[in-house]
Write an enzyme that holds these catalytic residues in place. Structure first.
Site, PDB file in Angstrom:
ATOM      1  N   ARG A   1      76.638  78.783  26.503  1.00  0.00           N
ATOM      2  CA  ARG A   1      77.226  79.130  27.783  1.00  0.00           C
ATOM      3  C   ARG A   1      78.300  80.547  28.005  1.00  0.00           C
ATOM      4  O   ARG A   1      79.078  79.698  27.041  1.00  0.00           O
ATOM      5  CB  ARG A   1      77.383  77.500  27.985  1.00  0.00           C
ATOM      6  CG  ARG A   1      78.258  77.891  30.202  1.00  0.00           C
ATOM      7  CD  ARG A   1      78.809  76.239  30.148  1.00  0.00           C
ATOM      8  NE  ARG A   1      79.779  76.076  31.014  1.00  0.00           N
ATOM      9  CZ  ARG A   1      81.076  76.372  31.642  1.00  0.00           C
ATOM     10  NH1 ARG A   1      81.665  76.740  30.237  1.00  0.00           N
ATOM     11  NH2 ARG A   1      81.327  76.595  32.233  1.00  0.00           N
TER      12      ARG A   1
ATOM     13  N   LYS B   1      86.427  79.847  23.391  1.00  0.00           N
ATOM     14  CA  LYS B   1      87.703  78.893  23.467  1.00  0.00           C
ATOM     15  C   LYS B   1      88.886  78.644  22.188  1.00  0.00           C
ATOM     16  O   LYS B   1      89.080  79.958  20.867  1.00  0.00           O
ATOM     17  CB  LYS B   1      86.815  77.784  22.952  1.00  0.00           C
ATOM     18  CG  LYS B   1      85.926  77.238  24.224  1.00  0.00           C
ATOM     19  CD  LYS B   1      85.156  75.953  24.073  1.00  0.00           C
ATOM     20  CE  LYS B   1      84.582  75.526  25.188  1.00  0.00           C
ATOM     21  NZ  LYS B   1      84.383  74.246  25.892  1.00  0.00           N
TER      22      LYS B   1
END
Length: 277
Positions: free
Chosen positions: A255, A221
């Site tokens: 995740r 991210k």
């Protein structure tokens, strides 16, 4: 700490890996990569071989500013691939990344094992009732607004206090609906600035007081590649470093896009814990 997936108890006392399978054309890292059935099956097979306990399928991009997709289009993307995977790997524990109760219901009827809701029921008032009906593990993420508006809402009186209050309310709602297996996700990157993401990471262990599993999704991210002045494609090493920190702070599920590397983080942190004095 366990969750019940299709009748099997999954022990989360040793953290587990959730591999990401994006079925969207515009996801920030791997959008459009998994179009061909053979490519999808090879990717799932590789993630399972690398140590993934769960496969998380998403057909609605939740990246900041993502284009809105209709419910019918989400179903058209999701259901054929769900059936394809379970036809070829019938024991796979598939998590469905959706905030829509109809998508959740249709997927659960076809063999999905968990629901991963970025809105924790805020974007579909029928979601809690659907989860209660099927009694599957339910991942509730923190989000303000929608994927289209969330980055304008990264304003808090007290970030950690606000998130803890949010999850306290959500836990009360799930208890009222008699939902048994709840997992919380603090929502790195969702309605949070880079600085707020690192504040959240610093205080991650405070979310263990809810006494439910903690899922972390920060793989590749912007909180990583903006600090490193790189890109999502170059953010594997940064992801690995932050995954290690989250494990030390109590993460139960990671995740991730890169299953093998995340699994190695788990193995090393478990070895560290096993040899603590």
């Amino acid at each position: 700490m366990t969750i019940n997936c299709k009748g099997d108890l999954i022990d989360l006392s040793e953290p587990k890996i959730m591999g990401i399978l994006n079925l969207t054309p515009d996801s920030f890292y791997d959008g459009g990569k998994y179009k061909d059935e053979s490519i999808i099956l090879r990717q799932v097979e590789q993630m399972l071989a690398d140590g993934a306990t769960f496969i998380d399928m998403g057909a609605y991009s939740s990246r900041p500013g993502a284009e809105h997709v209709s419910e019918d289009q989400e179903l058209q993307r999701m259901l054929p691939i769900l059936e394809l995977i379970l036809d070829n790997f019938p024991e796979t524990l598939i998590s469905i990344d959706t905030f829509r109760s109809k998508v959740a219901s249709e997927s659960l009827q076809r063999g999905a094992a968990l629901i991963n809701d970025i809105s924790a029921g805020n974007l579909d008032s029928n979601m809690f009732a659907t989860i209660a009906q099927y009694q599957v593990p339910y991942i509730m993420m923190h989000l303000k607004g929608t994927p289209q508006s969330m980055q304008k809402k990264a304003v808090y009186d007290d970030l950690i206090k606000d998130l803890r209050y949010y999850f306290s309310e959500k836990m009360s709602e799930t208890t009222a609906h008699k939902i048994n297996d709840v997992i919380i996700d603090p929502g790195f990157g969702f309605a949070k600035t880079t600085e707020q993401n690192y504040t959240l990471l610093n205080h991650l262990d405070l979310f263990r007081t809810f006494k439910v599993p903690l899922l972390i999704g920060l793989s590749r991210k912007s909180m990583i590649y903006k600090v490193l002045k790189s890109s999502p494609k170059e953010a594997l090493n940064g992801s690995t470093a932050l995954h290690t920190i989250t494990l030390l702070k109590g993460a139960n599920i990671l995740r991730v896009h890169d299953v093998k590397e995340a699994k190695e983080c788990v193995m090393l942190v478990e070895a560290l814990k096993a040899n603590a004095l």
